[in-house]
Design a protein around this motif. Sequence first.
Motif, PDB file in Angstrom:
ATOM      1  N   PHE A  19       0.838  -1.200   0.000  1.00  0.00           N
ATOM      2  CA  PHE A  19       0.000   0.000   0.000  1.00  0.00           C
ATOM      3  C   PHE A  19       0.872   1.249   0.000  1.00  0.00           C
ATOM      4  O   PHE A  19       0.675   2.163  -0.797  1.00  0.00           O
ATOM      5  CB  PHE A  19      -0.916  -0.007   1.231  1.00  0.00           C
ATOM      6  N   ARG A 147      -9.288   5.835  -2.809  1.00  0.00           N
ATOM      7  CA  ARG A 147      -8.393   4.694  -3.001  1.00  0.00           C
ATOM      8  C   ARG A 147      -7.473   4.985  -4.190  1.00  0.00           C
ATOM      9  O   ARG A 147      -7.579   6.037  -4.832  1.00  0.00           O
ATOM     10  CB  ARG A 147      -9.199   3.426  -3.246  1.00  0.00           C
ATOM     11  N   SER A 263      -7.169  -3.715   0.539  1.00  0.00           N
ATOM     12  CA  SER A 263      -6.486  -3.240  -0.667  1.00  0.00           C
ATOM     13  C   SER A 263      -6.554  -4.246  -1.809  1.00  0.00           C
ATOM     14  O   SER A 263      -6.221  -3.916  -2.948  1.00  0.00           O
ATOM     15  CB  SER A 263      -5.013  -2.935  -0.350  1.00  0.00           C
ATOM     16  N   ASP A 266      -8.534  -3.254  -4.771  1.00  0.00           N
ATOM     17  CA  ASP A 266      -7.951  -2.176  -5.577  1.00  0.00           C
ATOM     18  C   ASP A 266      -7.241  -2.762  -6.795  1.00  0.00           C
ATOM     19  O   ASP A 266      -7.332  -2.230  -7.902  1.00  0.00           O
ATOM     20  CB  ASP A 266      -6.965  -1.354  -4.754  1.00  0.00           C
TER      21      ASP A 266
END
Length: 431
Positions: A19, A147, A263, A266
Amino acid sequence: MNTVLFVTHKPKRCGVYDFGKNVFDCIKASQKFDFVKAECSSLNELFAAIETNKPEIIIYNYHPSVLPWITDKVFKGINRNNVSHVKAIQIGIIHEVTQELADNATSYHNKFIPGPFNRKLNSLFDFYIAADPTLLLKNPFVFKTGRLIQTYHTETTDPAITTIGSFGFGTPNKGFEDLVARVQEEFDEAIINFNIPTADFDDPQGENARKIAAECRSLIRKPGIQLNINHDFLSQSELLNFLSGNSMNCFFYKDKNGRGISSAVDYALAANKPLAITNCPMFRHVLAYAPEVSIEKNSLRNILSKGIAPIEPCIKEWQPANLVWDYERIIDAAILKTKFPRIEKMGIKRTVKAKIAKLITFPSPSFTWLRNTANVTDDSLDLDTNIQYEPIPESSVKYNRILNDEARGLYKNAIGTLNKLLPVTMAKKIA
């Protein structure tokens, strides 16, 4: 140009590390701040990075399991001149963010804005960043961002046989077993692809990953269902290639409360393939845009048939350029609140606050804090265009309103005109 030191840890088989890496690789394109990354595994390495870079702001990619040596003693040490540059604003990224945690976070120095948030809970940093678009901003110490959906251009063709993919570290409640069961309920012939790598912090020997894989294999009962599992730690490009090679990607997490946003989705959004998820709070940001991709509401077949249309608003909203703007906006606000802590409390008039802000952190002469984006030119402010005025129906006029999908439809023509006339500016706007 102010220097911003971005502090993260060194072990790379870790979601927190990934991340931080992705965020830094994105925001370093800023033309307003000089972002510098420092991978640190000790207090001495942090101090050395501060000495070398002399940052005005320090952002920590913080999680207690990966940076356990970041404590209030660190900042007491800085303030005792253990390092020469002691006035940097300290900002921490909150990974496992919830509304309650954000509401109760307080500033380490506890000096900016008096009020109900003046408690000593979670007071490591001056300010906090939460990558949770659904967060309600009730706390003056906490900022939020969207995001980050990576740009992925590789063209792929859909597999001849329906192929269901998923990935994640071998930690509890990922729901790989439930996904195997669901695929067999809906399909007689399908391929299931799982990537379950080892994790430096939670599963360094890969024992949990292998246990989950064995359990998934034991569940296969239909001859037409093929299960492929690998435990390789994939690079970002390899992971996106893996996800884009599937017909759809699914995440059946079972966590209920007290968790931050995942995440994993994503990456799945970046792969531009249909997405199916459980009604898990870790996916609340996607469900807010596309509730129809919930497997509690739809079958895998139905979700697959809709393609990527339901998740396209997420992909557009969380593009890299918007995250750069988010971080620039947050740093500007943190500097303003630090230098003039009593502005909000005293109720200074908007014009006075604007003058102060201009003096502090806005070096460009006009309009650039919104529009400044790397590798693009500004919109022209000299518009020689005959714009036709199209009034909306009187029955629809509700000026004091939330700009929801109905409102966006109502103002569609005006938005379209602005997109044509001011494409750079409109690209920075929240949809």
